[in-house]
Design a protein around this motif. Structure first.
Motif, PDB file in Angstrom:
ATOM      1  N   TYR A  63      -1.283  10.668  -1.109  1.00  0.00           N
ATOM      2  CA  TYR A  63      -1.920   9.851  -2.134  1.00  0.00           C
ATOM      3  C   TYR A  63      -1.757   8.365  -1.841  1.00  0.00           C
ATOM      4  O   TYR A  63      -2.420   7.532  -2.402  1.00  0.00           O
ATOM      5  CB  TYR A  63      -1.351  10.169  -3.514  1.00  0.00           C
ATOM      6  N   SER A  64      -0.754   8.045  -0.999  1.00  0.00           N
ATOM      7  CA  SER A  64      -0.603   6.639  -0.646  1.00  0.00           C
ATOM      8  C   SER A  64       0.077   6.552   0.708  1.00  0.00           C
ATOM      9  O   SER A  64       0.343   7.558   1.352  1.00  0.00           O
ATOM     10  CB  SER A  64       0.192   5.891  -1.709  1.00  0.00           C
ATOM     11  N   SER A  66       2.960   4.454   1.421  1.00  0.00           N
ATOM     12  CA  SER A  66       4.352   4.006   1.486  1.00  0.00           C
ATOM     13  C   SER A  66       5.190   5.237   1.797  1.00  0.00           C
ATOM     14  O   SER A  66       4.752   6.354   1.614  1.00  0.00           O
ATOM     15  CB  SER A  66       4.765   3.445   0.142  1.00  0.00           C
ATOM     16  N   LEU A  94     -16.213  13.094  -5.589  1.00  0.00           N
ATOM     17  CA  LEU A  94     -15.901  13.140  -7.015  1.00  0.00           C
ATOM     18  C   LEU A  94     -14.814  12.141  -7.385  1.00  0.00           C
ATOM     19  O   LEU A  94     -14.859  11.502  -8.414  1.00  0.00           O
ATOM     20  CB  LEU A  94     -15.446  14.548  -7.393  1.00  0.00           C
ATOM     21  N   SER A  95     -13.792  12.050  -6.534  1.00  0.00           N
ATOM     22  CA  SER A  95     -12.683  11.150  -6.860  1.00  0.00           C
ATOM     23  C   SER A  95     -12.670   9.948  -5.922  1.00  0.00           C
ATOM     24  O   SER A  95     -11.627   9.439  -5.549  1.00  0.00           O
ATOM     25  CB  SER A  95     -11.355  11.897  -6.795  1.00  0.00           C
ATOM     26  N   GLU A  97     -13.442   6.898  -6.431  1.00  0.00           N
ATOM     27  CA  GLU A  97     -12.875   5.691  -7.021  1.00  0.00           C
ATOM     28  C   GLU A  97     -11.355   5.663  -6.814  1.00  0.00           C
ATOM     29  O   GLU A  97     -10.776   4.649  -6.452  1.00  0.00           O
ATOM     30  CB  GLU A  97     -13.213   5.662  -8.509  1.00  0.00           C
ATOM     31  N   ARG A  98     -10.729   6.826  -7.030  1.00  0.00           N
ATOM     32  CA  ARG A  98      -9.283   6.893  -6.856  1.00  0.00           C
ATOM     33  C   ARG A  98      -8.902   6.772  -5.387  1.00  0.00           C
ATOM     34  O   ARG A  98      -7.954   6.080  -5.032  1.00  0.00           O
ATOM     35  CB  ARG A  98      -8.763   8.221  -7.401  1.00  0.00           C
ATOM     36  N   GLY A 187       2.391   0.331  -1.107  1.00  0.00           N
ATOM     37  CA  GLY A 187       3.109   1.222  -2.012  1.00  0.00           C
ATOM     38  C   GLY A 187       3.781   0.517  -3.172  1.00  0.00           C
ATOM     39  O   GLY A 187       4.208   1.151  -4.117  1.00  0.00           O
ATOM     40  N   THR A 188       3.856  -0.814  -3.139  1.00  0.00           N
ATOM     41  CA  THR A 188       4.498  -1.513  -4.250  1.00  0.00           C
ATOM     42  C   THR A 188       3.502  -1.694  -5.395  1.00  0.00           C
ATOM     43  O   THR A 188       2.295  -1.520  -5.217  1.00  0.00           O
ATOM     44  CB  THR A 188       4.989  -2.903  -3.818  1.00  0.00           C
ATOM     45  N   ALA A 189       4.040  -2.065  -6.549  1.00  0.00           N
ATOM     46  CA  ALA A 189       3.177  -2.282  -7.711  1.00  0.00           C
ATOM     47  C   ALA A 189       2.221  -3.436  -7.430  1.00  0.00           C
ATOM     48  O   ALA A 189       1.045  -3.398  -7.810  1.00  0.00           O
ATOM     49  CB  ALA A 189       4.036  -2.577  -8.936  1.00  0.00           C
ATOM     50  N   SER A 192      -0.627  -2.289  -5.349  1.00  0.00           N
ATOM     51  CA  SER A 192      -1.610  -1.468  -6.056  1.00  0.00           C
ATOM     52  C   SER A 192      -2.468  -2.327  -6.978  1.00  0.00           C
ATOM     53  O   SER A 192      -3.636  -2.023  -7.204  1.00  0.00           O
ATOM     54  CB  SER A 192      -0.913  -0.326  -6.787  1.00  0.00           C
ATOM     55  N   GLU A 196      -6.370  -2.326  -6.520  1.00  0.00           N
ATOM     56  CA  GLU A 196      -7.175  -1.901  -7.664  1.00  0.00           C
ATOM     57  C   GLU A 196      -8.308  -2.887  -7.928  1.00  0.00           C
ATOM     58  O   GLU A 196      -9.436  -2.492  -8.219  1.00  0.00           O
ATOM     59  CB  GLU A 196      -6.266  -1.744  -8.895  1.00  0.00           C
ATOM     60  N   GLN A 200     -12.250  -1.895  -7.805  1.00  0.00           N
ATOM     61  CA  GLN A 200     -13.178  -2.103  -8.927  1.00  0.00           C
ATOM     62  C   GLN A 200     -14.449  -2.795  -8.466  1.00  0.00           C
ATOM     63  O   GLN A 200     -15.554  -2.429  -8.857  1.00  0.00           O
ATOM     64  CB  GLN A 200     -12.508  -2.927 -10.032  1.00  0.00           C
TER      65      GLN A 200
ATOM     66  N   GLU B  21       9.705   1.930 -13.350  1.00  0.00           N
ATOM     67  CA  GLU B  21       9.321   1.920 -11.940  1.00  0.00           C
ATOM     68  C   GLU B  21      10.109   2.985 -11.196  1.00  0.00           C
ATOM     69  O   GLU B  21      11.281   3.211 -11.480  1.00  0.00           O
ATOM     70  CB  GLU B  21       9.624   0.551 -11.306  1.00  0.00           C
ATOM     71  N   LYS B  26       5.076   5.562  -9.445  1.00  0.00           N
ATOM     72  CA  LYS B  26       4.268   5.272  -8.272  1.00  0.00           C
ATOM     73  C   LYS B  26       3.206   6.364  -8.094  1.00  0.00           C
ATOM     74  O   LYS B  26       2.033   6.074  -7.864  1.00  0.00           O
ATOM     75  CB  LYS B  26       5.185   5.221  -7.045  1.00  0.00           C
ATOM     76  N   ARG B  27       3.644   7.622  -8.234  1.00  0.00           N
ATOM     77  CA  ARG B  27       2.695   8.734  -8.102  1.00  0.00           C
ATOM     78  C   ARG B  27       1.579   8.639  -9.146  1.00  0.00           C
ATOM     79  O   ARG B  27       0.408   8.804  -8.840  1.00  0.00           O
ATOM     80  CB  ARG B  27       3.487  10.039  -8.208  1.00  0.00           C
ATOM     81  N   ARG B  29       0.495   5.968 -10.541  1.00  0.00           N
ATOM     82  CA  ARG B  29      -0.374   4.850 -10.193  1.00  0.00           C
ATOM     83  C   ARG B  29      -1.374   5.277  -9.119  1.00  0.00           C
ATOM     84  O   ARG B  29      -2.563   4.992  -9.205  1.00  0.00           O
ATOM     85  CB  ARG B  29       0.481   3.692  -9.684  1.00  0.00           C
ATOM     86  N   GLU B  30      -0.867   6.015  -8.120  1.00  0.00           N
ATOM     87  CA  GLU B  30      -1.750   6.457  -7.045  1.00  0.00           C
ATOM     88  C   GLU B  30      -2.851   7.372  -7.558  1.00  0.00           C
ATOM     89  O   GLU B  30      -3.948   7.404  -7.023  1.00  0.00           O
ATOM     90  CB  GLU B  30      -0.942   7.229  -5.988  1.00  0.00           C
ATOM     91  N   LEU B  31      -2.512   8.141  -8.603  1.00  0.00           N
ATOM     92  CA  LEU B  31      -3.506   9.065  -9.141  1.00  0.00           C
ATOM     93  C   LEU B  31      -4.478   8.361 -10.089  1.00  0.00           C
ATOM     94  O   LEU B  31      -5.398   8.968 -10.602  1.00  0.00           O
ATOM     95  CB  LEU B  31      -2.808  10.218  -9.859  1.00  0.00           C
ATOM     96  N   LEU B  34      -3.727   3.524 -14.404  1.00  0.00           N
ATOM     97  CA  LEU B  34      -3.616   2.072 -14.379  1.00  0.00           C
ATOM     98  C   LEU B  34      -4.224   1.545 -15.665  1.00  0.00           C
ATOM     99  O   LEU B  34      -5.047   2.220 -16.285  1.00  0.00           O
ATOM    100  CB  LEU B  34      -4.406   1.511 -13.197  1.00  0.00           C
ATOM    101  N   LYS B  56     -10.722   9.251 -13.170  1.00  0.00           N
ATOM    102  CA  LYS B  56     -11.151   8.827 -11.836  1.00  0.00           C
ATOM    103  C   LYS B  56     -11.625   9.988 -10.974  1.00  0.00           C
ATOM    104  O   LYS B  56     -11.256  10.108  -9.811  1.00  0.00           O
ATOM    105  CB  LYS B  56     -10.008   8.095 -11.144  1.00  0.00           C
ATOM    106  N   GLY B  57     -12.387  10.877 -11.557  1.00  0.00           N
ATOM    107  CA  GLY B  57     -13.028  11.910 -10.749  1.00  0.00           C
ATOM    108  C   GLY B  57     -12.171  13.099 -10.396  1.00  0.00           C
ATOM    109  O   GLY B  57     -12.563  13.928  -9.593  1.00  0.00           O
ATOM    110  N   SER B  58     -10.970  13.199 -10.969  1.00  0.00           N
ATOM    111  CA  SER B  58     -10.220  14.420 -10.724  1.00  0.00           C
ATOM    112  C   SER B  58      -9.487  14.850 -11.982  1.00  0.00           C
ATOM    113  O   SER B  58      -9.395  14.099 -12.947  1.00  0.00           O
ATOM    114  CB  SER B  58      -9.264  14.247  -9.547  1.00  0.00           C
TER     115      SER B  58
END
Lengths: 621, 79
Positions: A63-64, A66, A94-95, A97-98, A187-189, A192, A196, A200, B21, B26-27, B29-31, B34, B56-58
């Motif tokens: 999913y990422s 990091s 489908l996903s 955007e994510r 991977g940090t806030a 993201s 993001e 968008q 945090e 984190k997981r 956020r990735e999904l 937000l 978000k499509g899932s």
């Protein structure tokens, strides 16, 4: 290792059809192993086109980027090191955007990439329109909308990959993706947030929705409602159980007959070589008999169970099971996916342990591994059924008996599940202490599984490997059993010395020395427990099986078995160390001596303790 | 309003993810958990305790105890 001209890696989120694409690219020409030092599967294969060989590597789904999990670390390292390779980033339309967040993270590390927006047909049905050219301009890499089930769209993807390898397509680093900014902080806030913002902006210009975006949930509501969900789940587990326990018996018998048939030829062959009688006896009565026993009993359930489970896995139903059972497992502080590995353990505990790979946190995975052996596998089932039938199912009519036996067997399994949950909780609170990982689960769309491929791959990747392990340990164990029963010291068999030595321990456990020894010798394969017991009671030198329950019943009664012995036998049969194959698998899966030892000690200790308590109660009252 | 209080198919926008945090955050956020993400509750698990959401499509399942700590704002009564 095959020579190849180009290396191509597939990367992306889990559940986006990456594996289907991998299968399409490589055909049957694929191999699996582990990434060095990790128990994460490393699948690679080869694809040929225009006289060139392309090596295809299937990176673990993430999913990422990091280094949060083993999978992410592997994907991150691979992408960071890209020089000549080409990265195919697979995302689900489908996903999209994510997934774009992950795409942007990857593009900060390399631009030798192509974006494959998969499942475009499903997205179209959901009323989504994706602008391929706009995405291409924004990202700086070629973008192909495709459906890995529909070949014409795949051909376009292939052409793009070939062109990228040969340098006919140029990619560029789009400044708007802020690659230099996020590369160091993946991977940090903060990362993201930046990503993001970019996502968008891209989505605004490249994705349009024509109608409501929420998918149909009819099937899911059927599977998750109390009225229909429970019967459907029970039916499914029942069918799985029936197939592994009952349907596997027929091929097991065939294999037994086949091995008996071959035995004559092997003996004849050895005699032709003028092999000494002792050697023939060790090889045939010891090694060969044990080996054929293990193979005949283990192969059919594995060959049936693994593909069946693979099909369920592909269909997307398993995450729903974890979802449904979440409450029970969260109370046990265990991972909900443990319910699946427990079901796998019913077929074979080594399979169950291997199946624990689906649990993504290390702590919960180890809990599932250590407690897996509490679920009686196919090798222990015949012994359980035999003892239950003899001691609980001989008093009434045939119908009454079979009902009682079924009820007691259900109770045995309920006991096994309860012990598993209690021990999981115990482990989670003591040895594998830690924050119960917050649980978030993706429920992927249902898919039609590729049955033929699943059957073949599961045989090559799983069944064959487990079977080989079983053979490695069963062969020497067969020789040991032979020595115990054939070598005499002062006209007493070593076996009988051992029985005498173990008698006091047996008495404490409500059993006798023979039963304890039979469990010990059953280490290579639980199937041998009753045969070894009979060998010892009857003072014969060859492992034998019983031809009828009444015969077995008479032998047991003559050797002092009571209902207490039966209950203690059942307890110990459910709670004891894993068989050697399972132990070897635990070691290979965890590479941890502590986990392996714990997997041996915990069930044994629980079993012995419970036997002692039952025995004590029986003596006092 | 808390995410856990949202009715079935009631569309909402995430306003605040009040989870410390760490790996779990984190997981999430990735999904796609937000601020500003549109989220729609779909169905509950057989034995409860967890619910599936569309975002978000899932389809993503989150435990109710965690959904309690995600604050949302209803955007549309039903879709």
């Amino acid at each position: 290792m095959m020579q190849y001209d180009y290396e191509i890696a597939l990367a992306g989120n889990p559940n986006v059809g990456k594996s289907t694409l991998f299968n399409q690219l490589t055909g049957m020409n694929q191999h699996t192993g582990n990434w060095s030092g990790k128990t994460v599967e490393n699948a690679y294969g080869y694809h040929r086109h225009g006289g060139k060989v392309y090596k295809i590597v299937d990176l673990p789904g993430t999913y990422s980027l990091s280094s949060g999990s083993k999978e992410e670390e592997i994907a991150f390292r691979y992408i960071r090191e890209i020089r000549e390779q080409v990265l195919v980033i697979v995302v689900s339309a489908l996903s999209l955007e994510r997934s774009l967040g992950l795409v942007i993270q990857m593009l900060s590390l390399t631009t030798r990439a192509v974006l494959c927006v998969n499942m475009i047909d499903e997205a179209a049905r959901a009323g989504m329109v994706i602008d391929e050219d706009e995405l291409h301009i924004q990202l700086g890499i070629p973008v192909v909308l495709c459906s890995s089930r529909y070949s014409p769209t795949l051909l376009r993807l292939y052409e793009t990959i070939y062109d990228l390898c040969d340098g006919r397509i140029r990619t560029y680093r789009a400044q708007s993706l802020k690659g230099d900014e996020i590369r160091g902080i993946l991977g940090t806030a903060e990362c993201s947030d930046i990503v993001e913002g970019i996502v968008q902006k891209i989505c605004k210009y490249s994705i349009r929705y024509q109608k409501t975006r929420v998918p149909s949930t009819k099937l899911d509501r059927l599977l998750t409602s109390k009225l229909t969900g429970i019967p459907l789940m029970l039916l499914l587990y029942g069918v799985l159980f029936f197939i592994t326990a009952a349907a596997a018996n027929v091929p097991s018998e065939w294999l037994g007959v086949l091995f008996a048939f071959l035995k004559g030829y092997i003996v004849a062959f050895l005699q032709l070589l003028h092999a000494p009688d002792v050697l023939v006896s060790i090889l045939i009565d010891g090694v060969y008999t044990t080996l054929s026993w293990v193979v005949a009993v283990m192969l059919p359930p594995m060959a049936i169970f693994f593909p069946l489970f693979g099909i369920l896995e592909d269909s997307g139903y398993l995450p729903r099971v974890a979802f449904n059972l979440d409450r029970a497992f969260s109370k046990a502080h265990a991972h909900p996916k443990q319910s699946m590995t427990m079901a796998m353990g019913m077929g074979c505990n080594a399979c169950g342990v291997m199946g624990c790979r689906i649990i993504d946190t290390d702590r919960e995975r180890k809990i599932a591994i250590v407690t897996n052996n509490f679920i009686p596998c196919n090798g222990r089932l015949p012994a359980l059924i035999a003892i239950v039938t003899i001691f609980f199912g001989t008093t009434g009519s045939a119908l009454y008996n079979s009902l009682i036996v079924s009820a007691v067997m259900v109770a045995v399994f309920a006991f096994a599940v309860l012990i598993t949950m209690l021990c999981s909780r115990l482990l989670a609170d003591t040895i594998y202490k830690g924050e119960p990982s917050g649980f978030v689960l993706e429920l992927p769309p249902y898919r039609k599984p590729d049955i033929l491929r699943t059957v073949i791959r599961s045989f090559v990747d799983k069944t064959w490997k487990v079977l080989l392990k079983a053979v490695y340990v069963a062969a020497p164990a067969g020789a040991v059993i032979w020595c115990l029963t054939h070598i005499e010291i002062g006209s007493v068999r070593i076996l009988d010395y051992c029985v005498g030595f173990l008698d006091p321990l047996g008495a404490i456990l409500g059993l006798d020395g023979v039963i304890v020894l039979a469990f010990l010798l059953g280490f290579p394969a639980n199937e041998t427990v009753i045969p070894v017991m009979l060998m010892s009671y009857m003072s014969t030198a060859v492992m034998m099986d019983y031809s009828s329950y009444s015969e077995l019943s008479a032998i047991l009664a003559a050797n002092g078995w009571t209902a207490l012995t039966a209950v203690c036998f059942l307890i110990l049969c459910v709670c004891h160390y894993p068989c050697s194959t399972a132990c070897l698998t635990i070691w290979q899966e965890t590479k941890s001596l502590k986990t392996t030892l714990l997997s041996v000690l915990l069930p044994t200790a629980v079993g012995m303790l419970l036997c002692c308590i039952v025995n004590l109660f029986h003596t006092v009252f | 309003m808390r995410l856990s209080e949202l009715g079935r198919l009631q569309e909402a926008k995430i306003q605040l993810v009040n989870i410390e945090e760490g790996g779990y955050r984190k997981r999430l956020r990735e999904l796609g958990f937000l601020n500003g993400t549109v989220i729609v509750p779909l169905y509950r698990a057989l034995f409860g305790g967890i619910r599936a959401y569309w975002l978000k499509g899932s389809v993503i399942a989150v435990r109710d105890s965690d959904a309690d700590r995600i604050i949302v704002e209803v955007t549309n009564d039903a879709i």
